[in-house]
Write a protein that holds these residues in place. Structure first.
Motif, PDB file in Angstrom:
ATOM      1  N   ILE A 121       0.987  -1.122   0.116  1.00  0.00           N
ATOM      2  CA  ILE A 121      -0.187   0.439  -0.051  1.00  0.00           C
ATOM      3  C   ILE A 121       1.062   1.136   0.090  1.00  0.00           C
ATOM      4  CG2 ILE A 121      -1.655   1.338   1.502  1.00  0.00           C
ATOM      5  CD1 ILE A 121      -2.469  -1.526   2.284  1.00  0.00           C
ATOM      6  N   ASN A 122       0.525   2.311  -1.049  1.00  0.00           N
ATOM      7  CA  ASN A 122       1.008   3.228  -0.697  1.00  0.00           C
ATOM      8  C   ASN A 122      -0.142   4.048  -1.376  1.00  0.00           C
ATOM      9  OD1 ASN A 122       2.414   5.786  -1.371  1.00  0.00           O
ATOM     10  ND2 ASN A 122       4.101   4.462  -3.453  1.00  0.00           N
ATOM     11  N   LYS A 123      -0.210   5.313   0.154  1.00  0.00           N
ATOM     12  CA  LYS A 123      -1.274   5.589   0.011  1.00  0.00           C
ATOM     13  C   LYS A 123      -1.303   6.824   1.212  1.00  0.00           C
ATOM     14  CE  LYS A 123      -5.704   6.172  -0.223  1.00  0.00           C
ATOM     15  NZ  LYS A 123      -6.134   6.028  -1.290  1.00  0.00           N
ATOM     16  N   VAL A 124      -0.972   8.353   0.692  1.00  0.00           N
ATOM     17  CA  VAL A 124      -1.236   9.384   1.866  1.00  0.00           C
ATOM     18  C   VAL A 124      -2.042  11.000   1.528  1.00  0.00           C
ATOM     19  CG1 VAL A 124       0.596  11.701   1.610  1.00  0.00           C
ATOM     20  CG2 VAL A 124       1.611  10.151   0.547  1.00  0.00           C
ATOM     21  N   GLU A 165      -5.123  13.787  -1.386  1.00  0.00           N
ATOM     22  CA  GLU A 165      -5.580  12.280  -1.346  1.00  0.00           C
ATOM     23  C   GLU A 165      -4.288  11.812  -2.321  1.00  0.00           C
ATOM     24  OE1 GLU A 165      -8.447   8.292  -0.865  1.00  0.00           O
ATOM     25  OE2 GLU A 165      -8.652  10.176  -1.069  1.00  0.00           O
ATOM     26  N   GLY A 166      -3.335  10.787  -2.410  1.00  0.00           N
ATOM     27  CA  GLY A 166      -2.556  10.386  -3.309  1.00  0.00           C
ATOM     28  C   GLY A 166      -1.164   9.709  -2.885  1.00  0.00           C
ATOM     29  N   SER A 167      -0.377   9.281  -3.468  1.00  0.00           N
ATOM     30  CA  SER A 167       0.933   8.374  -3.238  1.00  0.00           C
ATOM     31  C   SER A 167       2.059   9.088  -3.682  1.00  0.00           C
ATOM     32  CB  SER A 167       0.791   7.131  -4.018  1.00  0.00           C
ATOM     33  OG  SER A 167       0.490   7.651  -5.653  1.00  0.00           O
ATOM     34  N   ARG A 210       5.727   9.580  -4.528  1.00  0.00           N
ATOM     35  CA  ARG A 210       6.607   8.430  -5.387  1.00  0.00           C
ATOM     36  C   ARG A 210       8.300   8.865  -4.897  1.00  0.00           C
ATOM     37  NH1 ARG A 210       3.456   7.575  -9.734  1.00  0.00           N
ATOM     38  NH2 ARG A 210       1.771   6.254  -9.000  1.00  0.00           N
ATOM     39  N   VAL A 229       4.495  13.974  -3.282  1.00  0.00           N
ATOM     40  CA  VAL A 229       3.244  13.495  -3.083  1.00  0.00           C
ATOM     41  C   VAL A 229       2.517  13.136  -4.977  1.00  0.00           C
ATOM     42  CG1 VAL A 229       1.302  13.347  -2.073  1.00  0.00           C
ATOM     43  CG2 VAL A 229       2.960  13.599  -1.332  1.00  0.00           C
ATOM     44  N   ASP A 256      -3.986  11.721  -6.094  1.00  0.00           N
ATOM     45  CA  ASP A 256      -5.039  11.216  -6.912  1.00  0.00           C
ATOM     46  C   ASP A 256      -6.812  12.567  -6.620  1.00  0.00           C
ATOM     47  OD1 ASP A 256      -3.487   8.934  -7.421  1.00  0.00           O
ATOM     48  OD2 ASP A 256      -3.901   8.154  -5.435  1.00  0.00           O
ATOM     49  N   ASN A 301      -1.594   8.478 -12.902  1.00  0.00           N
ATOM     50  CA  ASN A 301      -0.931   8.845 -12.720  1.00  0.00           C
ATOM     51  C   ASN A 301       0.604   8.506 -12.749  1.00  0.00           C
ATOM     52  OD1 ASN A 301      -1.731  10.635 -10.306  1.00  0.00           O
ATOM     53  ND2 ASN A 301      -2.019   8.878  -9.483  1.00  0.00           N
TER      54      ASN A 301
END
Length: 169
Positions: free
Chosen positions: A2-5, A75-77, A79, A96, A99, A134
């Motif tokens: 999971i990669n959630k921010v 809300e995103g991932s 990188r 970040v 999304d 993305n």
């Protein structure tokens, strides 16, 4: 894996909107996020400054409706964009990739906090969520890989909330 921010904070400057050479819109901005605890000696709250990049319709939305000092929810991932420069020095960078982006406060609260005015979209405004492809952020301004045809969805389903007493919960 999971990669959630999820971030909530204020923009440190107006968003920097641009386009790749192929015309894909992107927007860079920095969000100041308060840390949970204040400094024991000074009593001041510390903040982290998080770099964010948004693509396509999300980028257009951020650049149109957000400015320095506005509260934003991202809300995103996460990188990484590590690279070695011409002198052989390794540079480490994290962004970040957004999304979904939402307003973090009402228009009234934003004005009370010294934020500049924005005009809600004629179709209702409010939260905005666009499906994204993305691609990693690239330093050479080339277009991200993948499908460039994206749909923003229908914003008519959103309703502008004018005050905290108007919230449905």
């Amino acid at each position: 894996m999971i990669n959630k921010v999820i971030l909530m904070g204020r923009l440190t400057a107006d968003p920097n909107f641009s386009q790749t050479q192929s015309g894909t819109a992107y927007c860079r901005f920095t969000v100041a996020v308060d840390r949970k605890f204040a400094d024991k000696t000074t009593g001041e709250r510390q903040a982290d400054f998080i770099n964010v990049v948004a693509w396509r319709q999300t980028a257009e939305f951020v650049s149109k409706y957000f400015s320095k000092g506005k509260m934003i929810i991202v809300e995103g991932s996460l990188r990484n964009d590590n690279y070695t420069d011409n002198n052989g020095v390794k540079h480490y960078s994290y962004d970040v990739v957004a999304d979904n982006v939402s307003f973090g406060e009402t228009k009234t609260a934003s004005m009370a906090n010294g934020g500049s005015s924005y005009t809600a979209p004629s179709n209702g405004g409010g939260n905005y969520s666009a499906p994204q492809n993305n691609a990693p952020v690239q330093n050479n301004n080339s277009a991200p890989a993948g499908n460039n045809s994206m749909s923003a969805g229908n914003l008519n389903d959103f309703e502008e909330v004018l005050g905290e007493n108007d919230l449905p919960f």
